[in-house]
Design a protein around this motif. Structure first.
Motif, short mmCIF file in Angstrom:
data_model
loop_
_atom_site.label_atom_id
_atom_site.label_comp_id
_atom_site.label_asym_id
_atom_site.label_seq_id
_atom_site.Cartn_x
_atom_site.Cartn_y
_atom_site.Cartn_z
N THR A 63 79.77 32.65 25.23
CA THR A 63 80.02 31.20 25.28
C THR A 63 81.46 30.88 24.92
OG1 THR A 63 77.71 30.75 24.70
CG2 THR A 63 79.30 28.98 24.35
N ALA A 64 81.97 31.52 23.88
CA ALA A 64 83.36 31.30 23.47
C ALA A 64 84.32 31.74 24.57
CB ALA A 64 83.66 32.06 22.18
N LEU A 65 84.06 32.90 25.14
CA LEU A 65 84.93 33.43 26.21
C LEU A 65 85.00 32.47 27.39
CD1 LEU A 65 85.00 37.10 27.40
CD2 LEU A 65 84.88 35.28 29.07
N LEU A 66 83.84 32.04 27.88
CA LEU A 66 83.81 31.16 29.05
C LEU A 66 84.34 29.76 28.72
CD1 LEU A 66 80.33 32.16 30.51
CD2 LEU A 66 82.55 32.58 31.55
N SER A 67 84.00 29.24 27.55
CA SER A 67 84.47 27.91 27.16
C SER A 67 85.98 27.88 27.01
CB SER A 67 83.81 27.47 25.85
OG SER A 67 82.42 27.40 25.97
N GLY A 68 86.53 28.89 26.35
CA GLY A 68 87.98 28.95 26.18
C GLY A 68 88.70 29.02 27.51
N ALA A 254 79.02 19.21 26.45
CA ALA A 254 77.58 18.98 26.33
C ALA A 254 76.91 20.08 25.52
CB ALA A 254 76.95 18.90 27.72
N PHE A 255 77.29 21.32 25.75
CA PHE A 255 76.62 22.44 25.08
C PHE A 255 77.24 22.78 23.72
CE2 PHE A 255 75.00 23.14 29.32
CZ PHE A 255 73.76 23.71 29.11
N CYS A 256 78.55 22.61 23.59
CA CYS A 256 79.25 23.11 22.39
C CYS A 256 79.88 22.00 21.54
CB CYS A 256 80.36 24.09 22.79
SG CYS A 256 79.79 25.43 23.83
N GLY A 257 79.84 20.77 22.00
CA GLY A 257 80.54 19.71 21.30
C GLY A 257 81.99 19.62 21.76
N PRO A 258 82.70 18.59 21.35
CA PRO A 258 84.11 18.44 21.76
C PRO A 258 84.98 19.48 21.05
CG PRO A 258 83.48 16.71 20.21
CD PRO A 258 82.23 17.48 20.51
N ILE A 259 85.62 20.35 21.81
CA ILE A 259 86.47 21.41 21.26
C ILE A 259 87.93 20.98 21.41
CG2 ILE A 259 87.03 23.86 21.30
CD1 ILE A 259 84.08 23.24 20.75
N SER A 260 88.62 20.86 20.30
CA SER A 260 89.98 20.32 20.33
C SER A 260 91.03 21.42 20.50
CB SER A 260 90.27 19.55 19.03
OG SER A 260 90.21 20.43 17.92
N PHE A 261 92.15 21.05 21.08
CA PHE A 261 93.42 21.80 21.13
C PHE A 261 93.44 22.99 22.08
CE2 PHE A 261 94.59 19.48 17.29
CZ PHE A 261 95.93 19.23 17.55
N ILE A 287 93.60 31.64 32.01
CA ILE A 287 92.18 31.96 31.84
C ILE A 287 91.99 33.04 30.77
CG2 ILE A 287 90.18 33.01 32.97
CD1 ILE A 287 91.04 31.55 35.54
N LEU A 288 92.79 34.09 30.86
CA LEU A 288 92.68 35.18 29.89
C LEU A 288 93.09 34.72 28.49
CD1 LEU A 288 94.14 38.13 32.02
CD2 LEU A 288 91.75 37.76 31.39
N CYS A 289 94.17 33.94 28.40
CA CYS A 289 94.62 33.42 27.10
C CYS A 289 93.57 32.52 26.47
CB CYS A 289 95.92 32.62 27.27
SG CYS A 289 97.40 33.63 27.23
N GLY A 290 92.98 31.64 27.28
CA GLY A 290 91.96 30.74 26.76
C GLY A 290 90.77 31.50 26.21
N ALA A 291 90.34 32.54 26.93
CA ALA A 291 89.22 33.35 26.46
C ALA A 291 89.56 34.03 25.14
CB ALA A 291 88.84 34.38 27.52
#
Length: 338
Positions: A63-68, A254-261, A287-291
């Protein structure tokens, strides 16, 4: 500057290390040999470790990988689209729309979030709120040709939605307000193994859409007139960018809440690493950096030695805010829209 090949190698090596770190490190530390036993299915690890890894940590890491990745590339698309280095996924009020949907469920007592039905009500209401605001923005995008004016409309829409949330908070009971505030702090652990396929399908589709927008985005760097002369349908590109970023932001919120920054800061890190504004390099690096950043933030939420877990949005500003300050101070040294 041809930094991209080395950047890819570093990020592709770092991402699996951070992924393994997310699985091994947490409130309960799991030794690497036992971690391997669980993953390989040897059956020698304690049952509790198997439940923690397969039922909680692997879905949380994915979830963190895809969300980032989704939030970061959404930020990149919006910054290019609006030609504004401080644009981000929440700038159009889409995250605020999701917040309003959740506020209606939590603060008005429509359902108990602790139950499965209550949880699904939160998810669907967040999606409905975000997609409603997205529909409003798309409607105005057909009326307003200026991207700057569309950005202002998005910000004003976000302010109005925030005002409505404040009114709901004022009339809600203290326990409901606390519940809503806790949701607003962000959490990658709310996507279970059963919900992960649906969550992944939306975000992978959005990431694929972002990759398909590379050529139009590069053309938009030259200005709308030059983009049209190159055969780019600017209006269709505008709609595609709004849909792609809106859906990804809505699903993550929706799934993780508002993720800031993450969506605001990571595209700048990618530009610094690439040294170019060419989206053929920027999009995959972003994409890679965000993950990687999301996986790192998820690890940093665990307080060493105590087993306590901090809210996600208590960590993301610690990494994101210095990046934004650096960008503001050194804007001339970073290639944006040239």
């Amino acid at each position: 500057m041809r930094r991209s090949p080395n950047v890819y190698i570093v990020l592709l090596a770092l991402m699996p290390l951070l992924f393994i770190g997310n699985i091994a490190y947490g409130a309960v530390s799991i030794p690497l040999p036992l971690l391997w036993d669980v993953i390989a299915g040897n059956g020698e690890a304690p049952q509790a470790f198997s439940v923690i890894i397969t039922g909680s940590r692997i879905p949380q890491a994915l979830t963190a990988l895809l969300s980032g990745a989704a939030l970061a590339v959404s930020g990149l698309l919006l910054q290019t689209f609006f030609r504004n280095p401080l644009a981000g996924p929440s700038i159009l009020g889409i995250s605020d729309g999701a917040n309003l949907g959740v506020a209606i469920v939590m603060l008005c007592g429509v359902g108990a979030v602790s139950s499965f039905g209550g949880y699904m009500a939160v998810v669907f209401s967040a999606l409905a709120g975000a997609l409603t605001i997205l529909a409003v923005i798309i409607y105005f995008s057909k009326k307003v040709r200026s991207n700057v004016m569309l950005l202002i409309i998005g910000m004003m829409t976000g302010y109005m939605v925030s005002s409505a949330i404040s009114v709901l908070n004022y009339y809600a009971s203290a326990d409901k307000v606390r519940q809503f505030v806790m949701w607003g702090m962000g959490d990658f652990s709310s996507v279970s193994l059963q919900k992960l396929p649906y969550f992944s399908a939306f975000l992978i589709s959005g990431l694929a859409g972002a990759v398909m927008l590379i050529k139009p985005l590069n053309a938009l760097l030259l200005g709308d007139a030059n983009a049209r002369s190159l055969g780019i349908n600017v209006r269709r590109t505008r709609l595609a960018v709004l849909l792609c970023t809106g859906v990804m932001t809505a699903v993550v919120t929706a799934f993780c809440g508002p993720i800031s920054f993450i969506g605001l800061a990571v595209p700048h890190v990618a530009r610094l690493l690439c040294g170019t504004s060419d989206h053929r390099r920027l999009v995959p690096v972003t994409i890679l950096c965000g993950a990687c950043v999301a996986l790192l933030c998820n690890m940093l939420t665990v307080v060493p030695g105590s087993g306590a877990v901090l809210p996600l949005n208590a960590v993301t500003p610690l990494l994101g805010a210095p990046v934004i300050i650096y960008v503001i101070v050194n804007k001339r040294n970073i290639q944006y829209f040239d």
